[in-house]
Design a protein around this motif. Sequence first.
Motif, short mmCIF file in Angstrom:
data_model
loop_
_atom_site.label_atom_id
_atom_site.label_comp_id
_atom_site.label_asym_id
_atom_site.label_seq_id
_atom_site.Cartn_x
_atom_site.Cartn_y
_atom_site.Cartn_z
N MET A 1 0.82 -1.17 0.00
CA MET A 1 0.00 0.00 0.00
C MET A 1 0.87 1.23 0.00
O MET A 1 1.87 1.29 0.68
N SER A 2 0.50 2.19 -0.78
CA SER A 2 1.28 3.41 -0.94
C SER A 2 0.66 4.54 -0.15
O SER A 2 -0.55 4.59 0.04
N ARG A 3 1.46 5.43 0.30
CA ARG A 3 0.98 6.59 1.05
C ARG A 3 0.79 7.79 0.12
O ARG A 3 1.06 8.91 0.50
N GLY A 4 0.31 7.56 -1.10
CA GLY A 4 0.24 8.54 -2.18
C GLY A 4 -0.77 9.65 -2.03
O GLY A 4 -0.55 10.63 -1.35
N ASP A 5 -1.91 9.55 -2.70
CA ASP A 5 -2.86 10.63 -2.86
C ASP A 5 -3.60 10.99 -1.56
O ASP A 5 -3.52 10.28 -0.56
N ALA A 7 -6.83 10.99 -0.76
CA ALA A 7 -7.83 10.01 -0.30
C ALA A 7 -7.13 8.86 0.40
O ALA A 7 -7.59 8.38 1.44
N ALA A 8 -6.02 8.41 -0.16
CA ALA A 8 -5.27 7.31 0.46
C ALA A 8 -4.74 7.75 1.82
O ALA A 8 -4.84 7.00 2.79
N ARG A 9 -4.19 8.95 1.91
CA ARG A 9 -3.65 9.42 3.20
C ARG A 9 -4.73 9.50 4.27
O ARG A 9 -4.51 9.13 5.41
N ARG A 10 -5.92 9.97 3.89
CA ARG A 10 -7.04 10.03 4.86
C ARG A 10 -7.43 8.63 5.31
O ARG A 10 -7.67 8.39 6.49
N LEU A 11 -7.50 7.70 4.35
CA LEU A 11 -7.86 6.34 4.69
C LEU A 11 -6.80 5.70 5.59
O LEU A 11 -7.12 5.06 6.58
#
Length: 144
Positions: A1-5, A7-11
């Motif tokens: 799992m990447s710490r990219g965008d 939405a991903a950071r919030r999740l």
Amino acid sequence: MSRGDAAARRLYAWEDRVVALLDRSVVPFAQMQALVDHVWAAEGLRWPPRMRPRKATRGVLATGSRLAIEAPESLPSWVLLHEIAHALADAGEGDTAGHGPDFVGLYVGLLVRHARMDGAMLAASLAEAGIAWNPAARPVLVGD
């Protein structure tokens, strides 16, 4: 799992605050395929993705797609469920629905069914975190 965008950071922040505290179990690589196979069958699907070894990096712990889930020697079980949700959201061309509402809906369903987490509590915590999710999300390849 990447710490990219964003939405991903919030999740990921929500996972760290909520999910990680509720599930401290760790799955060794040797047992991951059996868990993937079990979840895939429970979702009514055939031909689960194959586990492949990978070295964890600072930015990416594991990855998941329709064909393969790549993971290090061990993972928290909720991280493996996260990657399985990516595989469930992948139509077969690497389009795993990012971390949008359908992906989150699939993931929450897995947490409820396979990690025995309380769905109402997860829904409330997602709302509090401002994370949109689709509780009716279904695997892309239902009936494959």
